[in-house]
Enzyme design. Sequence first.
Site, PDB file in Angstrom:
ATOM      1  N   GLY A  43     -15.308 -22.519  -3.616  1.00  0.00           N
ATOM      2  CA  GLY A  43     -13.974 -22.233  -3.074  1.00  0.00           C
ATOM      3  C   GLY A  43     -12.950 -23.206  -3.625  1.00  0.00           C
TER       4      GLY A  43
ATOM      5  N   ARG B  45     -17.982 -17.744  -8.438  1.00  0.00           N
ATOM      6  CA  ARG B  45     -19.328 -17.926  -7.897  1.00  0.00           C
ATOM      7  C   ARG B  45     -20.269 -17.133  -8.803  1.00  0.00           C
ATOM      8  NH1 ARG B  45     -18.183 -20.346  -2.769  1.00  0.00           N
ATOM      9  NH2 ARG B  45     -16.196 -19.645  -1.973  1.00  0.00           N
ATOM     10  N   SER B  46     -21.434 -17.672  -9.059  1.00  0.00           N
ATOM     11  CA  SER B  46     -22.348 -16.999  -9.984  1.00  0.00           C
ATOM     12  C   SER B  46     -23.777 -17.057  -9.467  1.00  0.00           C
ATOM     13  CB  SER B  46     -22.264 -17.667 -11.359  1.00  0.00           C
ATOM     14  OG  SER B  46     -23.383 -17.300 -12.141  1.00  0.00           O
TER      15      SER B  46
ATOM     16  N   ASP C 143     -20.859 -28.165  -1.756  1.00  0.00           N
ATOM     17  CA  ASP C 143     -22.287 -28.486  -1.827  1.00  0.00           C
ATOM     18  C   ASP C 143     -23.072 -27.520  -2.712  1.00  0.00           C
ATOM     19  OD1 ASP C 143     -21.860 -26.518   0.013  1.00  0.00           O
ATOM     20  OD2 ASP C 143     -23.237 -27.300   1.516  1.00  0.00           O
ATOM     21  N   GLY C 144     -22.665 -26.251  -2.741  1.00  0.00           N
ATOM     22  CA  GLY C 144     -23.324 -25.297  -3.642  1.00  0.00           C
ATOM     23  C   GLY C 144     -23.139 -25.716  -5.093  1.00  0.00           C
TER      24      GLY C 144
ATOM     25  N   THR D 201     -13.585 -29.538  -1.563  1.00  0.00           N
ATOM     26  CA  THR D 201     -13.699 -28.388  -0.662  1.00  0.00           C
ATOM     27  C   THR D 201     -12.889 -28.696   0.588  1.00  0.00           C
ATOM     28  OG1 THR D 201     -15.193 -27.171   0.820  1.00  0.00           O
ATOM     29  CG2 THR D 201     -15.926 -29.336   0.177  1.00  0.00           C
TER      30      THR D 201
ATOM     31  N   ASP E  70     -13.558 -27.901   3.487  1.00  0.00           N
ATOM     32  CA  ASP E  70     -14.394 -27.960   4.695  1.00  0.00           C
ATOM     33  C   ASP E  70     -14.790 -29.369   5.135  1.00  0.00           C
ATOM     34  OD1 ASP E  70     -14.388 -25.224   5.016  1.00  0.00           O
ATOM     35  OD2 ASP E  70     -16.117 -24.944   3.695  1.00  0.00           O
TER      36      ASP E  70
ATOM     37  N   ASP F 220     -17.383 -31.024   4.332  1.00  0.00           N
ATOM     38  CA  ASP F 220     -18.775 -30.928   4.800  1.00  0.00           C
ATOM     39  C   ASP F 220     -19.780 -31.494   3.807  1.00  0.00           C
ATOM     40  OD1 ASP F 220     -18.436 -29.033   2.841  1.00  0.00           O
ATOM     41  OD2 ASP F 220     -19.435 -27.409   3.921  1.00  0.00           O
TER      42      ASP F 220
ATOM     43  N   GLY G  50     -14.083 -22.578   8.521  1.00  0.00           N
ATOM     44  CA  GLY G  50     -15.175 -23.491   8.881  1.00  0.00           C
ATOM     45  C   GLY G  50     -16.377 -22.697   9.358  1.00  0.00           C
ATOM     46  N   ARG G  51     -17.148 -22.162   8.378  1.00  0.00           N
ATOM     47  CA  ARG G  51     -18.319 -21.351   8.754  1.00  0.00           C
ATOM     48  C   ARG G  51     -19.432 -22.227   9.327  1.00  0.00           C
ATOM     49  NH1 ARG G  51     -17.216 -18.167   4.144  1.00  0.00           N
ATOM     50  NH2 ARG G  51     -18.415 -19.653   2.930  1.00  0.00           N
TER      51      ARG G  51
HETATM   52  P1  ATP Z   1     -17.337 -24.197  -0.868  1.00  0.00           P
HETATM   53  O1  ATP Z   1     -18.015 -25.186   0.042  1.00  0.00           O
HETATM   54  O2  ATP Z   1     -15.875 -24.443  -0.963  1.00  0.00           O
HETATM   55  O3  ATP Z   1     -17.722 -22.784  -0.608  1.00  0.00           O
HETATM   56  P2  ATP Z   1     -19.385 -24.492  -2.856  1.00  0.00           P
HETATM   57  O4  ATP Z   1     -19.429 -25.293  -4.108  1.00  0.00           O
HETATM   58  O5  ATP Z   1     -20.340 -24.856  -1.768  1.00  0.00           O
HETATM   59  O6  ATP Z   1     -17.881 -24.522  -2.360  1.00  0.00           O
HETATM   60  P3  ATP Z   1     -20.907 -22.088  -3.441  1.00  0.00           P
HETATM   61  O7  ATP Z   1     -20.475 -20.677  -3.587  1.00  0.00           O
HETATM   62  O8  ATP Z   1     -21.964 -22.421  -2.441  1.00  0.00           O
HETATM   63  O9  ATP Z   1     -19.572 -22.944  -3.222  1.00  0.00           O
HETATM   64  O10 ATP Z   1     -21.449 -22.596  -4.867  1.00  0.00           O
HETATM   65  C1  ATP Z   1     -20.692 -22.422  -6.046  1.00  0.00           C
HETATM   66  C2  ATP Z   1     -21.590 -22.014  -7.180  1.00  0.00           C
HETATM   67  O11 ATP Z   1     -22.543 -23.077  -7.446  1.00  0.00           O
HETATM   68  C3  ATP Z   1     -22.465 -20.798  -6.932  1.00  0.00           C
HETATM   69  O12 ATP Z   1     -21.791 -19.583  -7.170  1.00  0.00           O
HETATM   70  C4  ATP Z   1     -23.583 -20.992  -7.947  1.00  0.00           C
HETATM   71  O13 ATP Z   1     -23.200 -20.573  -9.238  1.00  0.00           O
HETATM   72  C5  ATP Z   1     -23.741 -22.509  -7.950  1.00  0.00           C
HETATM   73  N1  ATP Z   1     -24.886 -22.839  -7.064  1.00  0.00           N
HETATM   74  C6  ATP Z   1     -24.915 -22.787  -5.699  1.00  0.00           C
HETATM   75  N2  ATP Z   1     -26.151 -23.102  -5.241  1.00  0.00           N
HETATM   76  C7  ATP Z   1     -26.922 -23.340  -6.322  1.00  0.00           C
HETATM   77  C8  ATP Z   1     -28.294 -23.700  -6.531  1.00  0.00           C
HETATM   78  N3  ATP Z   1     -29.131 -23.872  -5.503  1.00  0.00           N
HETATM   79  N4  ATP Z   1     -28.736 -23.862  -7.797  1.00  0.00           N
HETATM   80  C9  ATP Z   1     -27.903 -23.694  -8.847  1.00  0.00           C
HETATM   81  N5  ATP Z   1     -26.601 -23.349  -8.720  1.00  0.00           N
HETATM   82  C10 ATP Z   1     -26.106 -23.171  -7.493  1.00  0.00           C
END
Ligand code: ATP
Length: 319
Positions: free
Chosen positions: A11, A72-73, A103-104, A125, A127, A129, A170-171
């Site tokens: 995000g 996102r991928s 964190d993702g 982010t 959030d 978090d 804030g999910r």
């Molecule tokens: P926000 O907290 O704002 O949503 P985020 O970074 O947590 O941000 P996510 O959609 O969870 O957002 O993750 C962003 C991208 O990171 C995902 O679309 C994916 O490409 C990559 N990603 C997430 N989890 C993994 C994983 N376990 N291994 C490899 N890549 C990942």
Amino acid sequence: MRKIGVLTSGGDAPGMNAAVRAVVRKGIHHGIEVYGIYHGYSGLMNGDIKKLEVGSVGDIVHRGGTMLYSARSEEFKTPEGQQKGIEQLRKHGIEGLVVIGGDGSFQGAKKLTEQGFPCIGVPGTIDNDIPGTDFTIGFDTALNTVLGAIDKIRDTATSHDRTYVIETMGRNAGDIALWAGLAGGAESILIPEVEYKMNDIIERLNRAYNRGKKHSIIIVAEGVGSGVEIGKEIQERTSFETRVSVLGYIQRGGSPTAADRMLASRLGARAVELLMNGKEGRMVGIQDNQLVDHDIIDALSQKHSIDHGVYTLSNELSI
Ligand code: ATP
């Protein structure tokens, strides 16, 4: 290290641009070429990569969103996707990567590092978090956006003797709701980390009413449930005229606050320093107003938790 890359992922958050600017200019200051990877990990796999100059990041420090775009991928979550990304980085001669995201995105950075490509995570982010840092880039701006909305809604709540339920983002994390609720003087704050009882909320509303307060504000983080449903239940169980306002995506945009620009500039620059010093698989953060860095794996294995002192205080002040 002669060439590094930078991407934003997950995000978007206000201040990401300031962080990108800091990475680019800090790198160039030290004679490093900096490459922008567009559209997050998706763009990384597709080779959407361009060299950035000092001027490429001009006039963005005050803008929300991210000039590198985000995406996102699902494919990148697979080892094959990650290898594809590493091949693209190597093709461009890039030797280290700064990942700005949540964190993702840090999970992705961790995977790349495990596969032999050095990464540093910068927490971006709204959030707030991410464990290992007191604040994430974008949180302060989102907080102020929500606070502005609470103040405006309070005007109407007061004028019409109404109860307002305001739903925030804030999910899984309640920081936005909690901090904005305390700063905005909400009667009740509902967050995913603390179970709530509708009876308690109604008791608080009645107590406030009996001491002469004819309007109330209740903040609900989206992870708790639908603000609309909660508003409906309050309306049914009390005599108070209740309205609901779901703030939605306005919380993600806007010009970053001074605090977010400062944080982003400091963390972005520190990430470059770590790569220059041969560090990898680390995240940068701020704790007790000091810049820190932690192993990403250790940080992600911790659970982010709310500041329970702030939660208790919010209850004590909204008697
Ligand atoms: P926000 O907290 O704002 O949503 P985020 O970074 O947590 O941000 P996510 O959609 O969870 O957002 O993750 C962003 C991208 O990171 C995902 O679309 C994916 O490409 C990559 N990603 C997430 N989890 C993994 C994983 N376990 N291994 C490899 N890549 C990942």
